[in-house]
Structures are given as structure tokens and as C-alpha cells.
Design an enzyme around this catalytic site. Sequence first.
Site, PDB file in Angstrom:
ATOM      1  N   THR A   1      37.761  61.561  86.302  1.00 40.56           N
ATOM      2  CA  THR A   1      37.291  60.815  87.468  1.00 40.56           C
ATOM      3  C   THR A   1      38.057  61.336  88.680  1.00 40.56           C
ATOM      4  O   THR A   1      39.101  61.962  88.531  1.00 40.56           O
ATOM      5  CB  THR A   1      37.569  59.294  87.293  1.00 40.56           C
ATOM      6  OG1 THR A   1      36.993  58.862  86.064  1.00 40.56           O
ATOM      7  CG2 THR A   1      37.005  58.464  88.415  1.00 40.56           C
TER       8      THR A   1
ATOM      9  N   ARG B   1      24.967  55.010  79.713  1.00 40.00           N
ATOM     10  CA  ARG B   1      26.298  54.426  79.704  1.00 40.00           C
ATOM     11  C   ARG B   1      26.860  54.378  81.118  1.00 40.00           C
ATOM     12  O   ARG B   1      26.786  55.332  81.876  1.00 40.00           O
ATOM     13  CB  ARG B   1      27.225  55.241  78.812  1.00 40.00           C
ATOM     14  CG  ARG B   1      28.666  54.702  78.742  1.00 40.00           C
ATOM     15  CD  ARG B   1      29.581  55.376  79.733  1.00 40.00           C
ATOM     16  NE  ARG B   1      30.983  54.942  79.581  1.00 40.00           N
ATOM     17  CZ  ARG B   1      31.946  55.295  80.426  1.00 40.00           C
ATOM     18  NH1 ARG B   1      31.676  56.064  81.460  1.00 40.00           N
ATOM     19  NH2 ARG B   1      33.184  54.874  80.226  1.00 40.00           N
TER      20      ARG B   1
ATOM     21  N   GLY C   1      30.473  53.189  83.101  1.00 38.71           N
ATOM     22  CA  GLY C   1      31.857  52.775  82.940  1.00 38.71           C
ATOM     23  C   GLY C   1      32.345  51.927  84.096  1.00 38.71           C
ATOM     24  O   GLY C   1      31.571  51.260  84.784  1.00 38.71           O
ATOM     25  N   ASP C   2      33.641  51.982  84.337  1.00 41.29           N
ATOM     26  CA  ASP C   2      34.249  51.123  85.356  1.00 41.29           C
ATOM     27  C   ASP C   2      34.054  51.621  86.767  1.00 41.29           C
ATOM     28  O   ASP C   2      34.087  50.839  87.718  1.00 41.29           O
ATOM     29  CB  ASP C   2      35.749  50.972  85.088  1.00 41.29           C
ATOM     30  CG  ASP C   2      36.478  52.300  85.233  1.00 41.29           C
ATOM     31  OD1 ASP C   2      36.045  53.297  84.606  1.00 41.29           O
ATOM     32  OD2 ASP C   2      37.485  52.363  85.957  1.00 41.29           O
TER      33      ASP C   2
ATOM     34  N   THR D   1      41.170  55.653  86.760  1.00 38.01           N
ATOM     35  CA  THR D   1      40.670  56.803  86.023  1.00 38.01           C
ATOM     36  C   THR D   1      41.098  56.667  84.576  1.00 38.01           C
ATOM     37  O   THR D   1      42.271  56.470  84.280  1.00 38.01           O
ATOM     38  CB  THR D   1      41.195  58.138  86.585  1.00 38.01           C
ATOM     39  OG1 THR D   1      40.896  59.194  85.649  1.00 38.01           O
ATOM     40  CG2 THR D   1      42.690  58.107  86.854  1.00 38.01           C
ATOM     41  N   GLY D   2      40.139  56.755  83.667  1.00 38.18           N
ATOM     42  CA  GLY D   2      40.491  56.608  82.263  1.00 38.18           C
ATOM     43  C   GLY D   2      39.298  56.172  81.455  1.00 38.18           C
ATOM     44  O   GLY D   2      38.147  56.379  81.843  1.00 38.18           O
TER      45      GLY D   2
END
Length: 289
Positions: free
Chosen positions: A158, A186, A188-189, A208-209
Site C-alpha cells: 500500500t 475483495r 480491504g481497509d 498498510t498491511g
Amino acid sequence: MTALILHGGAGARRERNYDAEVVHMREVVEAMRARLDAGDSALNVAVEAVAMLEASGLYVAGRGASPNLAQAYELDASLMDGSDQRAGAVAALQGFKSPIRTARAVMDRTPHVMLAGEGAALFAHDQGLEPIGDEAAWFTHAGQGEDNHPPTGLSHGTVGCCVLDAQGRLAAATSTGGVFGKMPGRVGDTPIPAAGTWADGRVAVSGTGQGEYFIRVAAAGQVAWRVGSGQALHEAAQGVIDQIGDLGGDGGLIALDRDGNIAHPFNSQGMKRAWLTAAGEIGVEVFGR
């Protein structure tokens, strides 16, 4: 007083060389320092920094994104203006070069916070945002994993930036290609305010992760709420990363407060990041804590 911090992802691995990323991140910080010195706003600077990271192809965002299991490129981004807590986001965007610019347009030109999938792409087209065209020529295919081998698990990457401008305003922006080998659709955050991005009058945060874990703990917002409850910025940021680690997730985040303090904790091998302190000093790190 001005300051900023940016990241190029927490998926760094020690066996890889990141000299090109280190040079590029410093260039981005220097370019954004010039903008801040000229009086540009925190929001503009955060967006422009992330757009430069997207366009470079060096990180798993924008041009450097990897395809999903259906070999499609679905990109996510969001931004938040701390001065009034406006936010804009896109999720699973296909066909456009700069997800963060599209997210900015959602914030500025619609009554909504997030547009997703086909609707996001139709909006980007209607707004005249730059299309990709030939994907094979555009994407640099950094998507074989940070270690240049087929990725396993929720391998990720990210980019993001947090900014404090001369008027004391904070802003944050984040963009990603998502985890490697993700299922179609999908999300993500990154495009979710309070999960992957946050800015208010006290703190700006970009994560980021492994986004599933960041969503579960409302990572970016939680840093700000901890600071609002009296924790120091570093303590608040580290506490959130520790919580993610306790759940089995990895990653990192960058945070900046209204006093110019910065934090950049991570629990992965490394996190590409660079910063401009309130004293005017530039730093760049990948593996150092």
C-alpha cells in the site's frame, strides 16, 4: 510549522534491495516540501504525494498493483480532510491510472463518501480522469510478491501520506492494489475511513498491511481516539499495531499529529517510509525502527 510522513508499504523483505524506492520516496518528500513552503493545503499535498507513489510503479498501488485471481486489477483508495472530516473513497476501481485522484473527485463532486466497482469506473470516466488504456503496457506487475516469488497468505502492499500544513490542517490519503492473489471483489481497509485512513483536528493516519485485521480493529481511527483519550502519538500508534499482531495480522501505519510529532510502527520485516519533520529534516527508512 509543516510536516509530513509517507509510506510505500509494510511488505518489505530483507532479501530485497530497495535503493530505488528510497531515492523515490526522498524525491516525493522534497517535492511536497516545496508545495508546503508555497502554502499548499495538507489535503492537496497528501493527494499529490500519493499520486506520485501510484504513478511510479515501485509500490503495490496504482501502476505497481498486482492482479486478482481473475487477472483483473481492482484498486482502492481513500482520503480524509482533517479540517472538516470530509472523506472520499473508491473500491475495486478498474481502468484508471490514479485511484487517489478518483477518490478526491468523489469527495469534491458527489454527496457520497465511497463509490465501488463499475459505478466508480463510470464516475471516473464521466469526470474525465485519465484511463489506463493498455494494461499490459501500464502496470509494472510488481505483483509477484515483495520477495519476487509467488506470494503466500495475505501478502500485501500500500502507499499513503499524512500531512500537516502551515495553517495547522491535517490530511491523510492511502492507495493500494490490495493483497496478492485476492478474490475478485475483495476490499480491504484502504478505502474505509477509520480502518485504513483517518484525519481529524488532532491526528492523521494511513495504514498498510493485512487489511482484514485493520478493519477489525478500526486501526486508523483508533489511533486518533487513543490520542484524544490522552495517549501520546507513538504510544497510541504502537498500541494499535500490537493489537493487530495479537490477532495474528501484520503491517504498519504512519501517523502525524497537530504538533508535528510522527510515528511509524510496524510488526512486519520492514516498512518503506519517509518523512519531513517540523524542524525541516528529511528521513527515509525501510528496516530501521
